[in-house]
Design a protein around this motif. Sequence first.
Motif, PDB file in Angstrom:
ATOM      1  N   VAL A  34       7.643  44.823  75.430  1.00 41.15           N
ATOM      2  CA  VAL A  34       7.746  46.234  75.280  1.00 41.15           C
ATOM      3  C   VAL A  34       6.592  46.666  74.328  1.00 41.15           C
ATOM      4  O   VAL A  34       6.086  45.922  73.498  1.00 41.15           O
ATOM      5  CB  VAL A  34       9.093  46.682  74.757  1.00 41.15           C
ATOM      6  N   LEU A  35       6.256  47.813  74.785  1.00 40.31           N
ATOM      7  CA  LEU A  35       5.237  48.520  74.350  1.00 40.31           C
ATOM      8  C   LEU A  35       5.618  49.689  73.263  1.00 40.31           C
ATOM      9  O   LEU A  35       6.249  50.531  73.843  1.00 40.31           O
ATOM     10  CB  LEU A  35       3.919  49.245  75.388  1.00 40.31           C
ATOM     11  N   ASN A  36       5.142  49.460  72.011  1.00 40.50           N
ATOM     12  CA  ASN A  36       5.472  50.568  71.006  1.00 40.50           C
ATOM     13  C   ASN A  36       4.604  51.438  70.805  1.00 40.50           C
ATOM     14  O   ASN A  36       3.320  51.334  70.338  1.00 40.50           O
ATOM     15  CB  ASN A  36       5.837  49.772  69.717  1.00 40.50           C
ATOM     16  N   THR A  38       5.053  54.614  68.972  1.00 41.67           N
ATOM     17  CA  THR A  38       5.444  55.284  67.886  1.00 41.67           C
ATOM     18  C   THR A  38       5.084  54.646  66.346  1.00 41.67           C
ATOM     19  O   THR A  38       4.628  53.245  66.526  1.00 41.67           O
ATOM     20  CB  THR A  38       7.089  55.265  67.679  1.00 41.67           C
ATOM     21  N   GLY A  39       5.026  55.346  65.426  1.00 40.07           N
ATOM     22  CA  GLY A  39       5.007  54.839  64.047  1.00 40.07           C
ATOM     23  C   GLY A  39       6.009  54.193  63.440  1.00 40.07           C
ATOM     24  O   GLY A  39       5.921  53.642  62.161  1.00 40.07           O
ATOM     25  N   SER A  40       7.136  53.939  64.144  1.00 42.78           N
ATOM     26  CA  SER A  40       8.562  53.259  63.634  1.00 42.78           C
ATOM     27  C   SER A  40       8.279  51.673  63.267  1.00 42.78           C
ATOM     28  O   SER A  40       9.170  51.493  62.699  1.00 42.78           O
ATOM     29  CB  SER A  40       9.497  53.582  64.346  1.00 42.78           C
ATOM     30  N   MET A  41       7.434  51.237  64.106  1.00 38.22           N
ATOM     31  CA  MET A  41       7.104  49.639  64.085  1.00 38.22           C
ATOM     32  C   MET A  41       5.750  49.609  63.680  1.00 38.22           C
ATOM     33  O   MET A  41       4.701  50.406  64.323  1.00 38.22           O
ATOM     34  CB  MET A  41       7.788  49.198  65.362  1.00 38.22           C
ATOM     35  N   PRO A  42       5.265  48.467  62.986  1.00 43.89           N
ATOM     36  CA  PRO A  42       3.952  48.166  62.694  1.00 43.89           C
ATOM     37  C   PRO A  42       3.172  47.709  63.832  1.00 43.89           C
ATOM     38  O   PRO A  42       1.683  48.017  63.685  1.00 43.89           O
ATOM     39  CB  PRO A  42       3.982  47.276  61.536  1.00 43.89           C
ATOM     40  N   GLY A  43       3.546  47.148  64.678  1.00 37.92           N
ATOM     41  CA  GLY A  43       2.720  46.551  65.989  1.00 37.92           C
ATOM     42  C   GLY A  43       2.852  47.423  67.119  1.00 37.92           C
ATOM     43  O   GLY A  43       3.263  48.573  67.213  1.00 37.92           O
ATOM     44  N   LEU A  44       2.053  46.927  68.153  1.00 36.59           N
ATOM     45  CA  LEU A  44       1.971  47.661  69.495  1.00 36.59           C
ATOM     46  C   LEU A  44       2.813  47.149  70.618  1.00 36.59           C
ATOM     47  O   LEU A  44       3.319  47.637  71.247  1.00 36.59           O
ATOM     48  CB  LEU A  44       0.596  47.783  69.535  1.00 36.59           C
ATOM     49  N   VAL A  45       2.802  45.819  70.681  1.00 35.88           N
ATOM     50  CA  VAL A  45       3.615  45.125  71.652  1.00 35.88           C
ATOM     51  C   VAL A  45       4.535  44.084  71.083  1.00 35.88           C
ATOM     52  O   VAL A  45       4.078  43.312  70.190  1.00 35.88           O
ATOM     53  CB  VAL A  45       2.662  44.174  72.601  1.00 35.88           C
ATOM     54  N   TYR A  46       5.823  44.061  71.601  1.00 35.52           N
ATOM     55  CA  TYR A  46       6.683  43.400  70.948  1.00 35.52           C
ATOM     56  C   TYR A  46       7.674  42.331  71.984  1.00 35.52           C
ATOM     57  O   TYR A  46       7.749  42.867  73.169  1.00 35.52           O
ATOM     58  CB  TYR A  46       7.841  44.222  70.409  1.00 35.52           C
ATOM     59  N   GLN A  47       7.904  41.224  71.749  1.00 37.19           N
ATOM     60  CA  GLN A  47       8.920  40.383  72.523  1.00 37.19           C
ATOM     61  C   GLN A  47      10.279  40.817  72.378  1.00 37.19           C
ATOM     62  O   GLN A  47      10.685  40.417  71.102  1.00 37.19           O
ATOM     63  CB  GLN A  47       8.450  39.169  72.363  1.00 37.19           C
ATOM     64  N   LEU A  48      10.962  41.253  73.407  1.00 39.90           N
ATOM     65  CA  LEU A  48      12.473  41.662  73.076  1.00 39.90           C
ATOM     66  C   LEU A  48      13.307  40.190  73.256  1.00 39.90           C
ATOM     67  O   LEU A  48      12.912  39.301  74.063  1.00 39.90           O
ATOM     68  CB  LEU A  48      12.883  42.580  73.923  1.00 39.90           C
ATOM     69  N   GLY A  49      14.287  40.263  72.463  1.00 38.26           N
ATOM     70  CA  GLY A  49      15.253  39.253  72.606  1.00 38.26           C
ATOM     71  C   GLY A  49      16.446  39.578  73.481  1.00 38.26           C
ATOM     72  O   GLY A  49      16.555  40.702  74.153  1.00 38.26           O
ATOM     73  N   HIS A  50      17.747  38.934  73.365  1.00 37.35           N
ATOM     74  CA  HIS A  50      18.700  39.316  74.194  1.00 37.35           C
ATOM     75  C   HIS A  50      19.934  39.649  73.395  1.00 37.35           C
ATOM     76  O   HIS A  50      21.057  39.287  73.754  1.00 37.35           O
ATOM     77  CB  HIS A  50      19.106  37.932  74.871  1.00 37.35           C
ATOM     78  N   GLY A  51      19.835  40.255  72.344  1.00 37.03           N
ATOM     79  CA  GLY A  51      20.675  40.482  71.489  1.00 37.03           C
ATOM     80  C   GLY A  51      21.278  39.551  70.364  1.00 37.03           C
ATOM     81  O   GLY A  51      22.298  39.788  69.734  1.00 37.03           O
ATOM     82  N   GLU A  52      20.518  38.688  70.305  1.00 40.73           N
ATOM     83  CA  GLU A  52      20.941  37.624  69.228  1.00 40.73           C
ATOM     84  C   GLU A  52      20.271  38.182  67.891  1.00 40.73           C
ATOM     85  O   GLU A  52      19.443  39.014  67.770  1.00 40.73           O
ATOM     86  CB  GLU A  52      20.262  36.285  69.530  1.00 40.73           C
ATOM     87  N   LYS A  53      20.986  37.835  66.740  1.00 38.42           N
ATOM     88  CA  LYS A  53      20.922  38.060  65.547  1.00 38.42           C
ATOM     89  C   LYS A  53      19.261  37.828  65.227  1.00 38.42           C
ATOM     90  O   LYS A  53      19.012  36.473  65.492  1.00 38.42           O
ATOM     91  CB  LYS A  53      21.667  37.436  64.290  1.00 38.42           C
ATOM     92  N   GLY A  54      18.754  38.598  64.585  1.00 39.05           N
ATOM     93  CA  GLY A  54      17.442  38.475  64.378  1.00 39.05           C
ATOM     94  C   GLY A  54      16.225  38.950  65.336  1.00 39.05           C
ATOM     95  O   GLY A  54      14.858  39.219  65.071  1.00 39.05           O
ATOM     96  N   SER A  55      16.809  39.131  66.637  1.00 35.31           N
ATOM     97  CA  SER A  55      15.814  39.595  67.618  1.00 35.31           C
ATOM     98  C   SER A  55      15.487  41.145  67.641  1.00 35.31           C
ATOM     99  O   SER A  55      16.389  41.832  67.154  1.00 35.31           O
ATOM    100  CB  SER A  55      16.530  38.920  68.840  1.00 35.31           C
ATOM    101  N   LEU A  56      14.420  41.445  68.421  1.00 32.73           N
ATOM    102  CA  LEU A  56      14.325  42.896  68.522  1.00 32.73           C
ATOM    103  C   LEU A  56      14.703  42.977  69.942  1.00 32.73           C
ATOM    104  O   LEU A  56      14.821  42.163  71.026  1.00 32.73           O
ATOM    105  CB  LEU A  56      12.690  43.112  68.548  1.00 32.73           C
ATOM    106  N   VAL A  57      15.316  44.295  70.018  1.00 27.94           N
ATOM    107  CA  VAL A  57      16.105  44.699  70.996  1.00 27.94           C
ATOM    108  C   VAL A  57      15.408  46.323  71.536  1.00 27.94           C
ATOM    109  O   VAL A  57      15.168  46.951  70.532  1.00 27.94           O
ATOM    110  CB  VAL A  57      17.669  44.828  71.470  1.00 27.94           C
ATOM    111  N   SER A  58      15.655  46.732  72.736  1.00 34.26           N
ATOM    112  CA  SER A  58      15.185  48.204  73.035  1.00 34.26           C
ATOM    113  C   SER A  58      16.338  48.875  73.734  1.00 34.26           C
ATOM    114  O   SER A  58      17.110  48.108  74.528  1.00 34.26           O
ATOM    115  CB  SER A  58      13.862  47.967  73.767  1.00 34.26           C
ATOM    116  N   PHE A  59      16.831  49.814  73.273  1.00 34.60           N
ATOM    117  CA  PHE A  59      18.075  50.624  73.629  1.00 34.60           C
ATOM    118  C   PHE A  59      17.883  51.914  73.793  1.00 34.60           C
ATOM    119  O   PHE A  59      17.066  52.501  72.719  1.00 34.60           O
ATOM    120  CB  PHE A  59      19.436  50.085  73.285  1.00 34.60           C
TER     121      PHE A  59
END
Length: 158
Positions: A34-36, A38-59
């Motif tokens: 996913v491409l970020n 906004t300024g809410s996260m420090p990076g530009l591109v993130y690998q999303l998880g599937h809802g497991e603890k510690g992973s990043l999600v988009s919703f």
Amino acid sequence: MQAKQLNLVPLYVTLLVMSATVIFSIVAKSSGLVLNVTGSMPGLVYQLGHGEKGSLVSFCSPVPHSSIGQGSCPDGSMPLIKRVVGVAGDLVTASDAGIEINGQPVPNSRPLDLETKGSALPHQRGFFNLKQGEIWAAGEHPNSFDSRYFGPVKFPRD
């Protein structure tokens, strides 16, 4: 009379850039990237998880708020990118001091009264036993609009 030749280079470059963008979008989506923008996260591109603890999600935010930009969510807002700090079976305690997951404090989770533009933020307080298909989402910095303000998020795991 000599025929005038058209310069098609700008058209070819435009088509090439558009094609590359479409291909990148398809590959990124299928890879969970996913491409970020906004300024809410420090990076530009993130690998999303599937809802497991510690992973990043988009919703899409379960509640509208003025701090969220425009995007592809049903209400016209931008999807949020957050880290999963609580999953089904976890007990979340939300208080004025911050968030605890199963008695362990979440860093930088003390809720704010106002967002950066001066609008009031909603507050979640109490105990939340996360059910199947629910997560507790936290931002990467204290000013993030996250579950402190809208509670558990329905996020069915793949």
